[in-house]
Design an enzyme around this catalytic site. Structure first.
Site, PDB file in Angstrom:
ATOM      1  N   HIS A  86      50.120 -15.150 -30.923  1.00 39.50           N
ATOM      2  CA  HIS A  86      49.567 -14.025 -31.678  1.00 39.50           C
ATOM      3  C   HIS A  86      49.508 -14.387 -33.156  1.00 39.50           C
ATOM      4  O   HIS A  86      50.564 -14.565 -33.785  1.00 39.50           O
ATOM      5  CB  HIS A  86      50.429 -12.770 -31.483  1.00 39.50           C
ATOM      6  CG  HIS A  86      50.479 -12.280 -30.071  1.00 39.50           C
ATOM      7  ND1 HIS A  86      51.316 -12.832 -29.122  1.00 39.50           N
ATOM      8  CD2 HIS A  86      49.792 -11.283 -29.442  1.00 39.50           C
ATOM      9  CE1 HIS A  86      51.139 -12.204 -27.966  1.00 39.50           C
ATOM     10  NE2 HIS A  86      50.224 -11.269 -28.125  1.00 39.50           N
TER      11      HIS A  86
ATOM     12  N   ASP B  57      45.958 -14.004 -29.956  1.00 37.52           N
ATOM     13  CA  ASP B  57      45.564 -12.622 -29.687  1.00 37.52           C
ATOM     14  C   ASP B  57      45.753 -11.702 -30.883  1.00 37.52           C
ATOM     15  O   ASP B  57      46.585 -11.956 -31.760  1.00 37.52           O
ATOM     16  CB  ASP B  57      46.398 -12.063 -28.531  1.00 37.52           C
ATOM     17  CG  ASP B  57      45.958 -12.573 -27.181  1.00 37.52           C
ATOM     18  OD1 ASP B  57      45.221 -13.565 -27.133  1.00 37.52           O
ATOM     19  OD2 ASP B  57      46.368 -11.972 -26.167  1.00 37.52           O
TER      20      ASP B  57
END
Length: 239
Positions: free
Chosen positions: A188, A47
């Site tokens: 992430h 992400d």
């Protein structure tokens, strides 16, 4: 003679395209065919990028023949369009993670729609395709968010908390111990400690017999319903 003629025609066509200012589009590296109803699959998802370090992550995935899904933020796509283009060309899936990572539940319906549409535009300009899935920032959603998405909202079933604990060894251990067949792992690529952890994650899960797939592959041949949120693992969606 025939072979020389074929080569000559091919070279002429390529030169013609170059002279016209165009080039044949590079075909994306299609993910290998894997039936996740029969083998152990996991979807690694990244992400909030792209960022400069995403290129290092892409090299790591490519070297190990691993496909993943990237939920990208529109304003970062606008800043690093070539990285998103490279990501798609390598056979990874691109998803919409809003324009600037706002908590969409605090916005008006028009603002939510703008968050998704602006990100769609940036992604399509970079890759030529509109994303087929979205992920709401922070996992925050309500009826207005689900309606504006107009596509499946794919969240996760394993949360590494890599944003909180910037510890590569901890991230590897979390994925190693918590991942089950059909899981969607939240990571992430904006954190170097996460990118550093990816080789260890891949090694640990390969040792357990996992296949790495994109989100779309994970649920195939089933189609996730638009406007619905996917939290749980693949077993809940078997056709």
């Amino acid at each position: 003679m025939h072979r020389r003629l074929v080569i000559s025609v091919a070279v002429s066509a390529l030169c013609g395209a170059m002279l016209a200012g165009t080039a044949a589009p590079a075909s994306a590296a299609a993910p290998a065919a894997v039936d996740c109803r029969k083998v152990k699959c996991v979807a690694l998802t990244f992400d909030d990028g792209p960022v400069a370090d995403t290129q290092r992550l892409l090299r790591t995935l490519n070297d190990r023949n691993v496909k993943a899904t990237f939920y990208v933020v529109g304003k970062n796509v606008q800043r690093y369009p070539s990285t998103v283009r490279s990501t798609a060309s390598a056979g990874h899936q691109i998803g919409n993670h809003s324009w600037d990572h706002a908590d969409l539940t605090r916005l008006s319906a028009a603002q939510i729609k703008s968050q998704f549409s602006r990100a769609d535009t940036a992604i399509k300009q970079a890759t030529g395709k509109k994303p087929t899935t979205v992920r709401a920032p922070y996992g925050a959603h309500n009826a207005a968010v689900r309606q504006a998405a107009a596509r499946p909202l794919v969240h996760w079933s394993v949360d590494t908390l890599d944003w909180k604990y910037r510890d590569s060894a901890r991230i590897i251990n979390t994925v190693k111990t918590q991942t089950k067949p059909g899981d969607i792992v939240l990571l992430h690529d904006i954190h170097k400690t996460t990118v550093n952890a990816v080789p260890g994650i891949i090694q640990a899960l390969k040792a357990r017999g996992f296949h790495f797939v994109t989100v779309d592959q994970l649920f195939a041949p089933a189609k996730l319903p638009a406007g619905k949120v996917t939290y749980h693992n693949r077993a809940a969606y078997r056709p």
